[in-house]
Design an enzyme around this catalytic site. Sequence first.
Site, short mmCIF file in Angstrom:
data_model
loop_
_atom_site.label_atom_id
_atom_site.label_comp_id
_atom_site.label_asym_id
_atom_site.label_seq_id
_atom_site.Cartn_x
_atom_site.Cartn_y
_atom_site.Cartn_z
N SER A 1 0.86 -1.19 0.00
CA SER A 1 0.00 0.00 0.00
C SER A 1 0.89 1.23 0.00
O SER A 1 2.02 1.17 0.51
CB SER A 1 -0.86 0.00 1.27
OG SER A 1 -1.50 1.25 1.43
N TYR B 1 -2.16 -1.48 10.64
CA TYR B 1 -2.31 -1.74 9.20
C TYR B 1 -1.06 -1.24 8.46
O TYR B 1 -0.46 -1.98 7.67
CB TYR B 1 -3.57 -1.05 8.66
CG TYR B 1 -3.74 -1.18 7.17
CD1 TYR B 1 -4.26 -2.35 6.62
CD2 TYR B 1 -3.36 -0.16 6.30
CE1 TYR B 1 -4.40 -2.49 5.24
CE2 TYR B 1 -3.50 -0.30 4.93
CZ TYR B 1 -4.02 -1.46 4.40
OH TYR B 1 -4.16 -1.60 3.04
N1 LIG Z 1 -8.77 -0.40 -0.79
C1 LIG Z 1 -7.69 0.31 -0.62
O1 LIG Z 1 -7.73 1.54 -0.53
C2 LIG Z 1 -6.34 -0.36 -0.57
C3 LIG Z 1 -5.20 0.43 -0.65
C4 LIG Z 1 -3.96 -0.17 -0.56
C5 LIG Z 1 -3.84 -1.54 -0.43
N2 LIG Z 1 -4.97 -2.30 -0.36
C6 LIG Z 1 -4.80 -3.74 -0.20
O2 LIG Z 1 -5.44 -4.42 -1.25
C7 LIG Z 1 -5.78 -5.74 -0.83
C8 LIG Z 1 -7.22 -6.04 -1.21
O3 LIG Z 1 -8.09 -5.22 -0.45
P1 LIG Z 1 -9.41 -4.53 -1.06
O4 LIG Z 1 -9.25 -3.08 -0.90
O5 LIG Z 1 -9.71 -5.10 -2.38
O6 LIG Z 1 -10.49 -4.94 0.04
P2 LIG Z 1 -11.58 -6.12 0.07
O7 LIG Z 1 -12.53 -5.98 -1.05
O8 LIG Z 1 -12.10 -6.12 1.45
O9 LIG Z 1 -10.70 -7.40 -0.22
C9 LIG Z 1 -10.03 -8.13 0.77
C10 LIG Z 1 -10.23 -9.59 0.44
O10 LIG Z 1 -9.43 -10.35 1.32
C11 LIG Z 1 -10.18 -11.49 1.74
N3 LIG Z 1 -9.68 -11.91 3.03
C12 LIG Z 1 -9.58 -11.20 4.18
N4 LIG Z 1 -9.11 -11.96 5.17
C13 LIG Z 1 -8.89 -13.19 4.63
C14 LIG Z 1 -8.42 -14.41 5.15
N5 LIG Z 1 -8.07 -14.54 6.44
N6 LIG Z 1 -8.32 -15.46 4.32
C15 LIG Z 1 -8.66 -15.36 3.01
N7 LIG Z 1 -9.13 -14.23 2.46
C16 LIG Z 1 -9.24 -13.15 3.27
C17 LIG Z 1 -11.64 -10.99 1.80
O11 LIG Z 1 -12.55 -12.07 1.61
P3 LIG Z 1 -13.22 -12.86 2.83
O12 LIG Z 1 -13.60 -11.82 3.86
O13 LIG Z 1 -14.39 -13.55 2.22
O14 LIG Z 1 -12.19 -13.80 3.32
C18 LIG Z 1 -11.68 -10.04 0.61
O15 LIG Z 1 -12.09 -10.73 -0.56
C19 LIG Z 1 -5.54 -5.77 0.70
O16 LIG Z 1 -4.31 -6.40 0.96
C20 LIG Z 1 -5.47 -4.31 1.06
O17 LIG Z 1 -4.72 -4.07 2.21
C21 LIG Z 1 -6.21 -1.75 -0.45
#
Ligand SMILES: NC(=O)c1ccc[n+]([C@@H]2O[C@H](COP(=O)([O-])OP(=O)(O)OC[C@H]3O[C@@H](n4cnc5c(N)ncnc54)[C@H](OP(=O)(O)O)[C@@H]3O)[C@@H](O)[C@H]2O)c1
Length: 249
Positions: free
Chosen positions: A139, A152
């Site tokens: 991130s 985080y």
């Molecule tokens: N959104 C942002 O602004 C942003 C910015 C920088 C980086 N990121 C990173 O991008 C990545 C994806 O996040 P996102 O923003 O797309 O959010 P998201 O839609 O909430 O995606 C996170 C995914 O991770 C899965 N997950 C969480 N805990 C898990 C576990 N213990 N085992 C297996 N799957 C798990 C969730 O599915 P289940 O709950 O069904 O398991 C969900 O599908 C993350 O690493 C996040 O930190 C996001």
Amino acid sequence: MNVKGNTVLITGGATGIGLALAEAFANAGNKVIVCGRRENRLTEAKKKIPALYTRKCDVTNEADRKSLFDWIKQDFKDLNILVNNAGIQKMADFTTGAKELDKPGDEITTNLSAPIRLTALFTPFLMKQKSAAVFNISSGLGFVPIAMMPVYCATKAGLHSFTVSLRHQLRDTTVKVFEIIPPAVETELGREEGDTEPGYPGVKPVVVSDAVMKAMAADQYEIPAGDAKGLVEGSCRDFQGTFENLNRW
Ligand SMILES: NC(=O)c1ccc[n+]([C@@H]2O[C@H](COP(=O)([O-])OP(=O)(O)OC[C@H]3O[C@@H](n4cnc5c(N)ncnc54)[C@H](OP(=O)(O)O)[C@@H]3O)[C@@H](O)[C@H]2O)c1
């Protein structure tokens, strides 16, 4: 690296950035497997992208990780790309005892230990492929933290550091190591069960998946997307100023 003809596993690939990556990889001519904890979200993802393979798996659970790996070895012998995308995010206020940390889910286990463990499990297997890659999703906040989410940001800084070392260790192997550095993206990250608030504010997930496909074709291993570039550059140029600017609340 060739952007088609790969077999790709995306953790947390049923929603958000992972789902956008799954769609981009599938559209580019790759076989794509996604995993996550919620069966209903896996089913929805498969409805949206029928070619997807799905697997219920909690990446924080050692037995789940092992059974995912055994299934892949058995059914997807050509798997050559691991995308460590699954993640969670919490606020935590240490002036009031950081009670938020007791809510379900541990950021250190999910965002840092799990990708490290999965990488350890999959790397010897990936090294047997002619061409392979690990993509870790850190991130912009791993480069300059926002203080309201201290744990985080620490996990993402840790994942960045791990990724740099992994790339160095694997430099003479067939496994390329990419780091995807998203900006704020409109997803469900940080939402709790039953939240009715709109999704996380930011750019659409496709901004990240577009950047990833271009960077992969160009063998550009650090992939800051959108505004994350400002944080990556600011962290070197003027860390304190960039930090203060981000934390003006
Ligand atoms: N959104 C942002 O602004 C942003 C910015 C920088 C980086 N990121 C990173 O991008 C990545 C994806 O996040 P996102 O923003 O797309 O959010 P998201 O839609 O909430 O995606 C996170 C995914 O991770 C899965 N997950 C969480 N805990 C898990 C576990 N213990 N085992 C297996 N799957 C798990 C969730 O599915 P289940 O709950 O069904 O398991 C969900 O599908 C993350 O690493 C996040 O930190 C996001």
